[in-house]
Design a protein around this motif. Structure first.
Motif, PDB file in Angstrom:
ATOM      1  N   LEU A 295       0.836  -1.209   0.000  1.00  0.00           N
ATOM      2  CA  LEU A 295       0.000   0.000   0.000  1.00  0.00           C
ATOM      3  C   LEU A 295       0.869   1.257   0.000  1.00  0.00           C
ATOM      4  CD1 LEU A 295      -2.594  -1.315   2.584  1.00  0.00           C
ATOM      5  CD2 LEU A 295      -3.205  -0.535   0.282  1.00  0.00           C
ATOM      6  N   ARG A 296       1.891   1.278   0.839  1.00  0.00           N
ATOM      7  CA  ARG A 296       2.730   2.489   0.916  1.00  0.00           C
ATOM      8  C   ARG A 296       3.545   2.648  -0.365  1.00  0.00           C
ATOM      9  NH1 ARG A 296       8.393   2.264   0.201  1.00  0.00           N
ATOM     10  NH2 ARG A 296       8.981   0.135   0.635  1.00  0.00           N
ATOM     11  N   LEU A 297       3.935   1.538  -0.965  1.00  0.00           N
ATOM     12  CA  LEU A 297       4.736   1.639  -2.182  1.00  0.00           C
ATOM     13  C   LEU A 297       3.881   2.146  -3.347  1.00  0.00           C
ATOM     14  CD1 LEU A 297       7.405   1.332  -3.577  1.00  0.00           C
ATOM     15  CD2 LEU A 297       7.122  -1.140  -3.540  1.00  0.00           C
TER      16      LEU A 297
ATOM     17  N   VAL B 211       4.020 -11.974  -3.332  1.00  0.00           N
ATOM     18  CA  VAL B 211       4.104 -10.516  -3.219  1.00  0.00           C
ATOM     19  C   VAL B 211       5.444 -10.135  -2.580  1.00  0.00           C
ATOM     20  CG1 VAL B 211       3.028  -8.443  -2.300  1.00  0.00           C
ATOM     21  CG2 VAL B 211       1.596 -10.374  -2.982  1.00  0.00           C
ATOM     22  N   LYS B 212       5.828 -10.870  -1.539  1.00  0.00           N
ATOM     23  CA  LYS B 212       7.003 -10.493  -0.756  1.00  0.00           C
ATOM     24  C   LYS B 212       8.341 -10.961  -1.327  1.00  0.00           C
ATOM     25  CE  LYS B 212       7.129  -8.662   2.784  1.00  0.00           C
ATOM     26  NZ  LYS B 212       7.263  -7.186   2.957  1.00  0.00           N
ATOM     27  N   THR B 213       8.362 -12.170  -1.943  1.00  0.00           N
ATOM     28  CA  THR B 213       9.677 -12.744  -2.261  1.00  0.00           C
ATOM     29  C   THR B 213       9.711 -13.492  -3.583  1.00  0.00           C
ATOM     30  OG1 THR B 213       9.097 -14.736  -1.034  1.00  0.00           O
ATOM     31  CG2 THR B 213      10.438 -13.111   0.129  1.00  0.00           C
ATOM     32  N   ALA B 214      10.913 -13.643  -4.109  1.00  0.00           N
ATOM     33  CA  ALA B 214      11.168 -14.471  -5.280  1.00  0.00           C
ATOM     34  C   ALA B 214      11.859 -15.744  -4.808  1.00  0.00           C
ATOM     35  CB  ALA B 214      12.061 -13.714  -6.256  1.00  0.00           C
ATOM     36  N   SER B 215      11.349 -16.919  -5.232  1.00  0.00           N
ATOM     37  CA  SER B 215      11.946 -18.188  -4.816  1.00  0.00           C
ATOM     38  C   SER B 215      12.351 -18.999  -6.036  1.00  0.00           C
ATOM     39  CB  SER B 215      10.934 -19.025  -4.016  1.00  0.00           C
ATOM     40  OG  SER B 215      10.482 -18.306  -2.920  1.00  0.00           O
TER      41      SER B 215
ATOM     42  N   MET C 257       5.066  -6.468  -6.854  1.00  0.00           N
ATOM     43  CA  MET C 257       3.984  -6.545  -7.804  1.00  0.00           C
ATOM     44  C   MET C 257       2.879  -5.669  -7.228  1.00  0.00           C
ATOM     45  SD  MET C 257       2.463  -7.715 -10.489  1.00  0.00           S
ATOM     46  CE  MET C 257       3.169  -9.217 -11.154  1.00  0.00           C
ATOM     47  N   SER C 258       2.440  -4.679  -7.970  1.00  0.00           N
ATOM     48  CA  SER C 258       1.378  -3.806  -7.474  1.00  0.00           C
ATOM     49  C   SER C 258       0.046  -4.530  -7.580  1.00  0.00           C
ATOM     50  CB  SER C 258       1.328  -2.522  -8.310  1.00  0.00           C
ATOM     51  OG  SER C 258       0.056  -1.916  -8.190  1.00  0.00           O
ATOM     52  N   PRO C 259      -0.621  -4.797  -6.446  1.00  0.00           N
ATOM     53  CA  PRO C 259      -1.908  -5.483  -6.518  1.00  0.00           C
ATOM     54  C   PRO C 259      -2.967  -4.656  -7.261  1.00  0.00           C
ATOM     55  CG  PRO C 259      -1.003  -5.682  -4.320  1.00  0.00           C
ATOM     56  CD  PRO C 259      -0.158  -4.670  -5.057  1.00  0.00           C
ATOM     57  N   SER C 260      -2.871  -3.317  -7.196  1.00  0.00           N
ATOM     58  CA  SER C 260      -3.870  -2.484  -7.868  1.00  0.00           C
ATOM     59  C   SER C 260      -3.635  -2.414  -9.368  1.00  0.00           C
ATOM     60  CB  SER C 260      -3.862  -1.063  -7.298  1.00  0.00           C
ATOM     61  OG  SER C 260      -4.108  -1.097  -5.912  1.00  0.00           O
TER      62      SER C 260
END
Lengths: 373, 125
Positions: free
Chosen positions: A232-234, B62-66, A317-320
């Motif tokens: 969200l902040r990004l 979303v957080k990481t690449a594996s 990855m931007s969810p929006s």
């Protein structure tokens, strides 16, 4: 050793995945980062941010002390109940931390700082304080913080508290009580949406969390972990200390010139900032979207042709937008040439497109003081 | 936790379903849960030669690449193109619709080095 917030048991009951975050056991996600992210953009989300640091500054010379310590001009806090975003800089003009300053009274302020920097901030402040007649008080471990963010947040607040929230403007706060619990409520956040942050006694925070959680159900409110907080902040293009800003970068390099006032009396870092203002900066923080498939990540290298010219500081990855977005530092001379840039992702270089401003349009509360009747 | 008995596993959380000649590879239920929402998959090139234990695909949450390591050596014969537009298939159905690539084995004896369902269960418990 990890510290738990007073809401820890609630997070576990809500099915949170808990991770260590700078020594705090914090929920990284509950139902899933994308679902939580979308809830904040379209409905509402509830955050436990009790790990954030709170430092009180009071005494006759509080104003002079803070105007020396911080790069923004305290004159912008024209009256009690106002908030500014600013930086605490080192002698090189680099960010020790970025923070919010709440003006409670002419000689009484509340500083809200990052959890990871709290101890360093406080010792830096203690080191700078002696010439001034001020008292510093780190109240972080007895002050809890929850945030409600998203388009439904004002309705949720109005359901639990009888207050005309349409008159609480962006970057303003009130000191009130909820069920006899003293609470500071500010119209602030880190999501790009309308929203509120509520500070209360550590042990009483659960009562406020429960009230917001219950009231939010009919609006589709979800609890939100640090994972969605970051996406969200990004998307809103807010910098994160430790990624996009650090002791090695100045506000001018970070594109945050608006939080610096070079016309005010001397302040820490002013010399370097004045010189940068005059001579230009060697590197600049850029925002970009991916023109090709791939997700940029912190630490990936940015290229111009075959030359490494910078590094990604935040990416996701931007969810929006369903595309990769990121920020990073690139040398200014490369940017002036306006050449195509690429990011090295999984051993292949992929084109990026420079992007000015927030990646997702901001929905912060727009009503301002001038409209006050 | 879903660990089908018919598959072989690696301690790095890949599964392979194999008839002795070619094998389909994906990531386990445990892995997809740990990663969370999967938003991107980098597939290997068909025809590429790969060796057991080497990274040949990337799955990103979303957080990481594996990195995804092939359990066996051989040649990539097919990839799951559906993951390009719908990477979340790995979250929804990691053992069938969420397969990642198919490999023609160059040394079927490598299958003996892999874990069975019970062995893998011990890894994740």
């Amino acid at each position: 050793m990890s510290t738990k917030t007073s809401l820890y048991e609630k997070h576990v009951q809500l099915g949170a995945k808990v991770v260590d975050f700078h020594g705090w056991e914090m929920p990284i996600q509950y139902s899933g980062i994308i679902e939580e992210h979308n809830a904040v953009r379209s409905k509402a989300g509830l955050f436990d941010l009790s790990h954030m640091g709170e430092i009180e500054v009071s005494g006759p010379q509080s104003y002079e002390f803070l105007n020396f310590l911080l790069c923004n001009n305290l004159d912008r806090l024209e009256y009690d109940g106002r908030i500014i975003y600013t930086g605490m800089l080192n002698e090189k003009g680099g960010f020790i931390d970025d923070l919010l300053v709440y003006r409670k009274q002419r000689d009484s302020f509340l500083l809200v700082v990052n959890a990871s920097n709290r101890e360093e901030d406080f010792s830096w402040m203690q080191k700078q304080a002696p010439p001034f007649d001020v008292r510093l008080n780190d109240i972080s471990m007895k002050t809890g913080l929850v945030a409600v963010q998203g388009p439904a947040s004002a309705s949720i607040m109005a359901d639990i508290l009888d207050y005309p929230f349409e008159n609480l403007y962006y970057y303003h706060f009130i000191e009130t009580a909820f069920k006899r619990i003293p609470v500071i409520i500010s119209r602030t956040g880190y999501t790009g949406e309308d929203g509120f942050e509520l500070y209360a006694d550590w042990d009483k925070l659960g009562i406020i969390w429960d009230a917001l959680y219950s009231a939010g159900q009919k609006y589709g409110l979800l609890p939100i972990g640090l994972g969605a907080r970051d996406t969200l902040r990004l998307e809103a293009r807010y910098p994160l200390h430790g990624n996009d800003i650090s002791p090695d970068v100045t506000p001018l390099e970070a594109g945050l010139g608006w939080i610096v006032d070079l016309n005010k009396p001397d302040f820490i870092g002013k010399k370097v900032l004045s010189s940068q203002k005059k001579n230009g900066v060697a590197k600049k923080l850029i925002g970009f979207t991916m023109a090709e498939r791939g997700i940029p990540r912190h630490g990936y290298t940015i290229f111009s042709g075959d030359s490494a010219v910078g590094e990604v500081t935040s990416g996701t990855m931007s969810p929006s937008l369903s595309t990769g977005i990121g920020m990073g530092y690139v040398s200014s001379c490369v940017l002036e040439k306006n050449e195509n840039l690429t990011v090295d992702i999984h051993r292949s270089r992929r084109c990026l497109t420079l992007h000015k401003g927030p990646f997702v349009s901001s929905n912060i509360y727009r009503k301002t003081v001038k409209e006050r009747i | 936790m879903n660990i089908p008995a018919s598959l072989k596993y690696t301690s790095s959380h890949e599964w392979i379903s194999c008839d002795g000649k070619t094998g389909k590879v994906g990531i386990t239920d445990h892995a997809q849960k740990e990663l969370g929402d999967i938003v991107f998959v980098e597939l290997p090139e068909v025809g590429k030669t790969v060796s057991a234990g080497k990274a040949c695909a990337v799955v990103e949450s979303v957080k990481t690449a594996s990195d995804i390591y092939t359990p066996v050596s051989g040649t990539i014969t097919a990839v799951n193109d559906g993951l390009t537009s719908r990477p979340e298939l790995i979250n929804e159905d990691c053992y069938t619709k969420g397969w990642i690539f198919e490999v023609k084995l160059s040394d079927p004896s490598e299958l003996n080095n892999l874990l069975d369902a019970n062995g893998y269960r011990e890894v994740v418990q």
